[in-house]
Design a protein around this motif. Sequence first.
Motif, PDB file in Angstrom:
ATOM      1  N   ARG A  62     -34.820  95.752  28.590  1.00 30.70           N
ATOM      2  CA  ARG A  62     -35.252  97.141  28.719  1.00 30.70           C
ATOM      3  C   ARG A  62     -35.160  97.551  30.179  1.00 30.70           C
ATOM      4  O   ARG A  62     -35.372  96.731  31.084  1.00 30.70           O
ATOM      5  CB  ARG A  62     -36.684  97.311  28.207  1.00 30.70           C
ATOM      6  CG  ARG A  62     -36.823  97.011  26.733  1.00 30.70           C
ATOM      7  CD  ARG A  62     -38.261  96.980  26.260  1.00 30.70           C
ATOM      8  NE  ARG A  62     -38.969  98.223  26.545  1.00 30.70           N
ATOM      9  CZ  ARG A  62     -40.206  98.474  26.117  1.00 30.70           C
ATOM     10  NH1 ARG A  62     -40.845  97.558  25.388  1.00 30.70           N
ATOM     11  NH2 ARG A  62     -40.784  99.612  26.399  1.00 30.70           N
ATOM     12  N   GLU A  65     -37.030  99.206  32.221  1.00 33.96           N
ATOM     13  CA  GLU A  65     -38.211  99.073  33.081  1.00 33.96           C
ATOM     14  C   GLU A  65     -38.401  97.663  33.610  1.00 33.96           C
ATOM     15  O   GLU A  65     -39.162  97.453  34.563  1.00 33.96           O
ATOM     16  CB  GLU A  65     -39.478  99.530  32.350  1.00 33.96           C
ATOM     17  CG  GLU A  65     -39.753  98.835  31.047  1.00 33.96           C
ATOM     18  CD  GLU A  65     -39.235  99.603  29.851  1.00 33.96           C
ATOM     19  OE1 GLU A  65     -39.916  99.587  28.798  1.00 33.96           O
ATOM     20  OE2 GLU A  65     -38.151 100.208  29.947  1.00 33.96           O
ATOM     21  N   TYR A  66     -37.713  96.689  33.028  1.00 32.38           N
ATOM     22  CA  TYR A  66     -37.815  95.312  33.504  1.00 32.38           C
ATOM     23  C   TYR A  66     -36.691  94.941  34.473  1.00 32.38           C
ATOM     24  O   TYR A  66     -36.703  93.849  35.042  1.00 32.38           O
ATOM     25  CB  TYR A  66     -37.786  94.333  32.320  1.00 32.38           C
ATOM     26  CG  TYR A  66     -38.906  94.525  31.333  1.00 32.38           C
ATOM     27  CD1 TYR A  66     -40.172  94.956  31.743  1.00 32.38           C
ATOM     28  CD2 TYR A  66     -38.707  94.287  29.973  1.00 32.38           C
ATOM     29  CE1 TYR A  66     -41.200  95.141  30.832  1.00 32.38           C
ATOM     30  CE2 TYR A  66     -39.733  94.460  29.052  1.00 32.38           C
ATOM     31  CZ  TYR A  66     -40.973  94.892  29.483  1.00 32.38           C
ATOM     32  OH  TYR A  66     -41.988  95.072  28.580  1.00 32.38           O
ATOM     33  N   ARG A 120     -34.440  94.575  37.728  1.00 38.12           N
ATOM     34  CA  ARG A 120     -34.669  94.516  39.172  1.00 38.12           C
ATOM     35  C   ARG A 120     -33.431  93.959  39.863  1.00 38.12           C
ATOM     36  O   ARG A 120     -32.661  93.207  39.268  1.00 38.12           O
ATOM     37  CB  ARG A 120     -35.868  93.612  39.503  1.00 38.12           C
ATOM     38  CG  ARG A 120     -37.202  94.195  39.109  1.00 38.12           C
ATOM     39  CD  ARG A 120     -38.341  93.226  39.314  1.00 38.12           C
ATOM     40  NE  ARG A 120     -38.352  92.631  40.640  1.00 38.12           N
ATOM     41  CZ  ARG A 120     -39.343  91.850  41.086  1.00 38.12           C
ATOM     42  NH1 ARG A 120     -40.379  91.583  40.309  1.00 38.12           N
ATOM     43  NH2 ARG A 120     -39.302  91.327  42.283  1.00 38.12           N
ATOM     44  N   ASN A 143     -40.628  90.513  33.568  1.00 34.69           N
ATOM     45  CA  ASN A 143     -41.769  91.054  32.826  1.00 34.69           C
ATOM     46  C   ASN A 143     -42.943  90.106  32.994  1.00 34.69           C
ATOM     47  O   ASN A 143     -42.880  88.950  32.563  1.00 34.69           O
ATOM     48  CB  ASN A 143     -41.410  91.209  31.346  1.00 34.69           C
ATOM     49  CG  ASN A 143     -42.542  91.825  30.535  1.00 34.69           C
ATOM     50  OD1 ASN A 143     -43.414  92.495  31.085  1.00 34.69           O
ATOM     51  ND2 ASN A 143     -42.534  91.594  29.237  1.00 34.69           N
ATOM     52  N   ASN A 190     -28.839 100.043  39.184  1.00 40.07           N
ATOM     53  CA  ASN A 190     -30.217  99.987  38.718  1.00 40.07           C
ATOM     54  C   ASN A 190     -30.943 101.317  38.950  1.00 40.07           C
ATOM     55  O   ASN A 190     -31.695 101.791  38.081  1.00 40.07           O
ATOM     56  CB  ASN A 190     -30.957  98.850  39.412  1.00 40.07           C
ATOM     57  CG  ASN A 190     -32.382  98.714  38.936  1.00 40.07           C
ATOM     58  OD1 ASN A 190     -33.324  99.059  39.636  1.00 40.07           O
ATOM     59  ND2 ASN A 190     -32.564  98.196  37.732  1.00 40.07           N
ATOM     60  N   GLN A 229     -32.700 103.746  36.070  1.00 44.89           N
ATOM     61  CA  GLN A 229     -34.088 104.216  36.117  1.00 44.89           C
ATOM     62  C   GLN A 229     -34.171 105.730  35.952  1.00 44.89           C
ATOM     63  O   GLN A 229     -35.091 106.247  35.310  1.00 44.89           O
ATOM     64  CB  GLN A 229     -34.759 103.777  37.424  1.00 44.89           C
ATOM     65  CG  GLN A 229     -34.814 102.277  37.650  1.00 44.89           C
ATOM     66  CD  GLN A 229     -35.315 101.509  36.436  1.00 44.89           C
ATOM     67  OE1 GLN A 229     -36.357 101.832  35.858  1.00 44.89           O
ATOM     68  NE2 GLN A 229     -34.568 100.482  36.016  1.00 44.89           N
ATOM     69  N   LYS A 254     -33.011 106.650  32.099  1.00 41.08           N
ATOM     70  CA  LYS A 254     -33.936 106.421  30.997  1.00 41.08           C
ATOM     71  C   LYS A 254     -34.861 107.615  30.778  1.00 41.08           C
ATOM     72  O   LYS A 254     -35.420 107.779  29.696  1.00 41.08           O
ATOM     73  CB  LYS A 254     -34.759 105.149  31.239  1.00 41.08           C
ATOM     74  CG  LYS A 254     -35.808 105.265  32.332  1.00 41.08           C
ATOM     75  CD  LYS A 254     -36.573 103.980  32.500  1.00 41.08           C
ATOM     76  CE  LYS A 254     -37.661 104.129  33.559  1.00 41.08           C
ATOM     77  NZ  LYS A 254     -38.409 102.870  33.764  1.00 41.08           N
TER      78      LYS A 254
END
Length: 281
Positions: A51, A53-54, A56, A66, A267, A271, A274
């Motif tokens: 996902r 949000e995880y 990096r 996570n 990345n 972000q 999404k």
Amino acid sequence: MQKTIKQTASCTGIGITGQTDCTVTFQPAPPDTGIVFIRKDLPGQPEVPCRPEYARVDARWTSLVNNDIRIDHTEHLLAAIAGLGLDNLKVSLSSPFIPVVSSFSSRDFVQALLKAELVLQDRPKRCFRVKEPVCIVNSFFHQEKRYDRFLLALPAPELILTYLLDYPDKEIPTQLAQFSFANSLDFASELATARSYITEGEYETVAKLIGKNMEDCLVITKGPLNLQWDNEPARHKVLDLLGDIHTMGRPVKGHFIGIRTGHKDNNQLCQKLKMQVKEAL
């Protein structure tokens, strides 16, 4: 329709830091599972769903993190999954690291997944669709001169990736690569085998990060190079972009255009993306 694999498959190699051997194992998963990573080496075998949000970028590669559970060096494996159009997989790891395979390309992952046999499932694909333009602009300095990096996502009925590789000092000649993903066999032959690379000036810095993996790294020098295609470096940038976009966790429909960009830019775009995409069946 959604897609998984028929049987289990695995790949073994050295972790990205060049210190430990590690294995990744692919297993079929039911419809609507998505891509789920499992740390088999940890108590309780914790899972990390793929996902955004995880996602990096801590070094020169992308990771999923996570609750301090890490899945490091995801881009080449996720590119293989995305390029083959797979929707549902359980991916088990023997360490925090996805192994380096086939000179930092996706070739061995693709071969393992194809050997496991791709199978259709009885549910329609669930895609993310770019509904309005999203742009990332960053900059860097080289010999006291500023250069910009651009990454743009545009609405499109299918996934198209375009990359312009343009080094300020032309250590690598300016080159372009573009790919659409209508045919997984085209992906397997024309993009999955594109190798990662570094320039001579980066050698010492990268060697400290990846250790013995330097033996498999394509180093761009001023002499003759045994490239698979004249634009192999740009093709690998497309491969990286594909893998990083797939941290969205589902297939994405849109046209992505990168100029001088890398993992951090990819990345940042995800972000933003999404928040501005809508689910489409």
